[in-house]
Each structure stands twice: as C-alpha cells, then as structure tokens.
Design an enzyme around this catalytic site. Structure first.
Site, short mmCIF file in Angstrom:
data_model
loop_
_atom_site.label_atom_id
_atom_site.label_comp_id
_atom_site.label_asym_id
_atom_site.label_seq_id
_atom_site.Cartn_x
_atom_site.Cartn_y
_atom_site.Cartn_z
N LYS A 183 0.78 -1.13 0.08
CA LYS A 183 0.09 -0.09 -0.11
C LYS A 183 0.67 1.27 -0.22
CE LYS A 183 -1.65 2.69 3.02
NZ LYS A 183 -1.97 3.93 2.37
N GLY A 235 7.23 4.82 8.14
CA GLY A 235 6.46 6.05 8.29
C GLY A 235 6.40 6.67 9.66
N SER A 236 5.70 7.29 10.40
CA SER A 236 5.50 7.85 11.74
C SER A 236 5.72 6.82 12.71
CB SER A 236 4.66 8.80 11.61
OG SER A 236 2.96 8.09 11.96
N THR A 237 6.27 7.44 13.82
CA THR A 237 6.33 6.51 14.92
C THR A 237 5.04 6.36 15.68
OG1 THR A 237 8.51 7.27 15.57
CG2 THR A 237 7.35 6.60 17.38
N GLU A 238 4.17 7.52 15.53
CA GLU A 238 2.84 7.13 16.01
C GLU A 238 2.12 6.06 15.45
OE1 GLU A 238 -1.39 9.63 16.40
OE2 GLU A 238 0.10 10.41 15.28
N GLY A 240 3.46 3.53 13.62
CA GLY A 240 4.36 2.42 13.95
C GLY A 240 3.96 1.89 15.24
N GLU A 257 10.44 0.86 10.46
CA GLU A 257 11.28 1.97 10.01
C GLU A 257 10.58 3.41 10.29
OE1 GLU A 257 13.05 5.03 9.06
OE2 GLU A 257 12.76 4.37 7.10
N CYS A 291 13.46 10.78 7.05
CA CYS A 291 13.49 10.31 8.38
C CYS A 291 14.66 10.40 9.31
CB CYS A 291 12.98 8.88 8.29
SG CYS A 291 13.72 7.77 7.43
N GLU A 388 10.14 15.59 15.70
CA GLU A 388 10.36 15.46 14.09
C GLU A 388 9.46 16.54 13.37
OE1 GLU A 388 11.14 11.94 11.36
OE2 GLU A 388 9.23 11.82 12.26
#
Length: 494
Positions: A183, A235-238, A240, A257, A291, A388
């Site tokens: 995706k 993508g974003s830590t949130e 993830g 990542e 990133c 970030e």
C-alpha cells in the site's frame, strides 16, 4: 560574491502519460474497488488534480491477500536463479523508464526533478539489481543452509520516497520467495501504480505483487488481516506504535522504520565548506522530508560564528520553485497537512525564544511551500529540538567537548542516524561507538547504498532494510524470538 542568473530549464511533462483514473492492481489486473470509492491525488507544487485513484476497502484487501497467497506456492518453489531473472528484468525496465518515472515522482511528490532523476531512480534500480544477485545465494547469507520464505508480506510505504521505499521492501521480499501486498501513501500513489505496470511488462507471475491504494484505514486492514505473515512499515512513530499493538500476540513478523531527529555534529577541526554542504544536504534535501535528516546541528562553540556565516551564505543560494525545473534545489511540501505541521512547529520555536532566520525567498502563489529555515539559540527543551518536524527546518545547538556532543546527540527518543565532521579518525570511531543511532555518517550525510543496512533504535523502530541484513526479515527462522531460540539451543545442548 557574484550572483548568477539561471534560465528556466524545465523537464517536459510530455514524457509521462497519467491516466484520468487508476484502479487497484490485484492478481495481475487493474480493477475498481469493491465499493467503487475513489480519491484524488494532487500535485503539491500546483494543487492540480493529477488523477483519481481507487480506495481499497476490507473486501479489496482480502482479495489482494488471497491472490498473493495463491501465487506464493509457485513463486516460492521457483529456484532462486529464476526469481533473479524477474528482478533483473524489473531493474532494467526501471532504468529504461527512469526519465518517465522521475517526472512522475516529482509531479506527485513535489521533490525536485534533479533529486528524483539523479538520486531516487538510480537507487531504485540498484536495489533490484542487488537483491537479484542474492536470490540464488540465500544459503550463504548466514540465515541457515536452506532458508525458507515467510509467505505473504504486507508492506506500507510513506510519501517522501515513494519508489525508493517500494524498492527497499519489494526487492528483498521477492528475492527470498515471498509474495507482496503493498500500500503506497495516500498522497503519492502514482509511482507504485506505474510499478505495477512494470511488473506486467517484466512478465512477473500474477499475484506475486499486488498494489492497493487508499488511506490509513486501508493500511490498518492490511496489517490486521490474518493472511499476512510479515508486516513492513516505514512512516511515523505514532502509526508504527499502532501497528505494533495490532500485531502483538500474533505470529506476524514486523519491521518498523520510523521517525528520527538526527544530530549532525561539527567539530572545530572540520573543513567548514565541506561541512556546510553536508549540513545543507542533510536537512534541505527532499525539503527535509527525510526520516534520517540532520535536523539538529551540533556545532563546537569555537567555530559557531564562522560556520553559521558560511551556512547562511549557502542557504541564500538555494533555489526554491518548480520541481520540474532542473535548477531547483527545494521543491514543494508534500501536502497541506504537512505544511501546517511545519508551520506550527516553526512558530513554536519562535514562541519559545529561539531566533528564526531564512534567506530572502519568494514563494509561489499556488501549491505548498516553506522556505529553508534555521533556528539559533535553541536549547534541548525546545520543541523544535525534540520533535520531528519533517520539513526544511534546522535547529542549531552548541557544545564544547566530545562528551557533551554525545550527551546532547543521544538526548532524544529517536535513534535513526547521526553525522560526524572532524579530521580525526580516532574521534570518529570513538563518537560512532558512543552514539545511539543505527546509521552514523563520517564527513558526509544522507549517503545510501543497497549493500548497506539501514534502521534505527528506540522510537526510530527496529529491523534493518538493505544489505544482507535486509534478507533476514523475510526468511523463516532467521530471527526467532529470543525465548524460543534459547529453548531450542538448550534442548540441543542436552
């Protein structure tokens, strides 16, 4: 310093033919979403609608996973040398269509054509060539004499490097005998859909690669689907963290990542001009949508003034504007949502007392734009030093000793990358050993190679992509849970 005028040098849009609408690529064919839902993808530099794209729902995700599962039986049974032929063919077609793909990427993403043409596309092809070479050598990769693929990989990629992130994930998955449901990001779906056409052009068997487009809900359906054996997310830590919660307690393998807040550390013996180029490339490359961007500049106090003077002069020469112009250094911010976040964090930096500076820069009247910006007088408590930003914003902090530099560099919840600028090799090695970062560059920044692993620590995620290490996440038994591995080894010892 003389000021040079540059005549416009736009790349032609005629090299790429964008259809008015695109469906989902499932089992080797394009088709509409089950419920007929669609969304529009915009060009961030002009806000024009480029195309209409299908929005995959739960039914479509299920169809894609079942197609991948069906194809897995025959694909995994192929000798590695046969799988390698398909990967080599894909790599060559990418090279042949690189101009077309570069223009498409700049239109849909907003990045300068110089970057998509000279950085992204060569690396995309290189990753497929590299993993094609591994496909018949897996027994020598260090993960057992007869490593087996996991099954169906669900892969979710971000909008900052759409094609490159696709290559990072699909190439090792196919080389190891897995099949894929991928995706792309909602704002940059087009290059993945063009890649689907490349798969058909290469004669890849149906169902081996499936491309489903949609928003976050589509990604959530893919992660949660019981037919997925492996989840790979960038993508974003949130997001993830949400993925980690979803797969907890299942047998699904996961690599994440995530975000970063890299320190770019300049010592007083560093070559200033070289360091300035590395700083500029580290934070303003791809509009800071990286990133591992060097968004925190740590400079030794004794050279702070000299370095900042040189950095400001260099920033004054950066050209912002049309992504398709070959003279452009800084393109458009990818979306209105991302632009709003960058503005909010930059405003917070000023409100908290940091000093903001940007070169004189005329922003285009349409599209999403943000001038290259740096902040001085930044402390570790400032939001711009902790969060970030994912934009062309640099925070400058100072240090006196190497120990202080290490302490400040590691004072972050992230741990993806770092850069060191010094003439002393011993200092580089000492620093690299102390920095809690997955990637440490020495007298350079943002350099990538398909043979080199990439990944982070802490809230920057876990797992590695690229290199021999990138094979591990797609092979059964290559990374068993520690408890199971210890139990098995204990039984063998008895």
């Amino acid at each position: 310093m003389p000021v040079f005028e540059y005549a416009p040098a736009p790349e032609s849009r005629a090299v790429v033919d964008i259809a008015p609408s695109y469906g989902l690529f499932i089992d080797g064919e394009f088709g509409e979403a089950g419920d007929g839902k669609v969304f529009k993808t915009l060009s961030p530099s002009s806000e024009e609608v480029l195309s209409e794209v299908a929005q995959a729902g739960a039914e479509d995700v299920d169809r894609a996973v079942k197609a991948a599962r069906k194809a897995f039986t025959s694909w995994s049974a192929l000798p590695g040398s046969e799988r390698a032929k398909y990967l080599f063919r894909i790599a060559r077609i990418i090279q042949e269509r690189s101009r077309e793909l570069a223009v498409l990427e700049s239109l849909d993403n907003g990045k300068p054509i110089r970057e998509s043409r000279d950085s992204d596309l060569p690396l995309v092809a290189a990753h497929f060539f590299y993993y094609a070479g591994w496909a018949d050598k897996l027994a020598y990769a260090g993960y057992g004499r007869d490593p087996k693929p996991l099954g169906v990989a669900g892969q979710i990629i971000p909008w900052n490097f759409p094609l490159l992130m696709l290559a990072w994930k699909i190439a090792p998955a196919l080389a190891t005998g897995n099949t894929v449901v991928l995706k792309p990001a909602e704002t940059t779906p087009l290059s993945a859909l063009f890649f689907a056409d490349i798969c058909r052009q290469a004669g890849l068997p149906k169902g081996v690669v499936n491309i489903i487009t949609g928003d976050g809900s589509t990604g959530a359906e893919l992660v949660a689907h019981p037919g997925i054996d492996k989840v790979a997310f960038t993508g974003s830590t949130e997001v993830g963290k949400a993925i980690a919660r979803t797969v907890a307690g299942t047998r699904k393998r996961v690599t994440l990542e995530l975000g970063g807040k890299a320190a770019n550390i300049v010592f007083d013996d560093a070559p200033i001009d070289q360091a300035v180029e590395g700083i500029v490339g580290g934070i303003f490359f791809n509009q800071g949508h990286v990133c591992c961007a060097g968004s925190r500049l740590l400079v030794q106090e004794s050279v702070q003034d000299e370095l900042l003077d040189a950095l400001k002069r260099r920033m004054g020469t950066l050209r912002l504007g049309d992504p398709l112009d070959k003279n452009t250094d800084i393109g458009a911010i990818n979306s209105a949502e991302q632009l709003a976040r960058i503005r909010a964090l930059a405003d917070a930096g000023e409100a908290e007392g940091a000093e903001r500076w940007a070169p004189a820069c005329e922003l285009p009247s349409s599209g999403y734009w943000f001038a290259p910006t740096l902040f001085t007088g930044v402390t570790q408590a400032h939001r711009i030093a902790r969060e970030e930003i994912f934009g062309p914003v640099l925070s400058v902090l100072t240090f006196r000793t190497p120990e202080e530099a290490v302490a400040k560099a590691n004072n972050t919840p992230y741990g993806l990358s770092a850069g060191i600028w010094t003439e002393k090799g011993s200092r580089i090695l000492w620093m690299a050993n102390k920095l809690r970062a997955g990637i440490v560059w020495s007298n350079t920044f943002n350099k990538f190679d398909p043979a080199s692993p990439f990944g982070g620590y802490k809230e920057s995620g876990y797992g590695r992509e690229g290199g021999r290490h990138g094979l591990e996440a797609y092979l059964a038994g290559a990374a068993e849970p520690t408890s199971e591995r210890s139990e098995r080894e204990g039984e063998r010892d008895r």
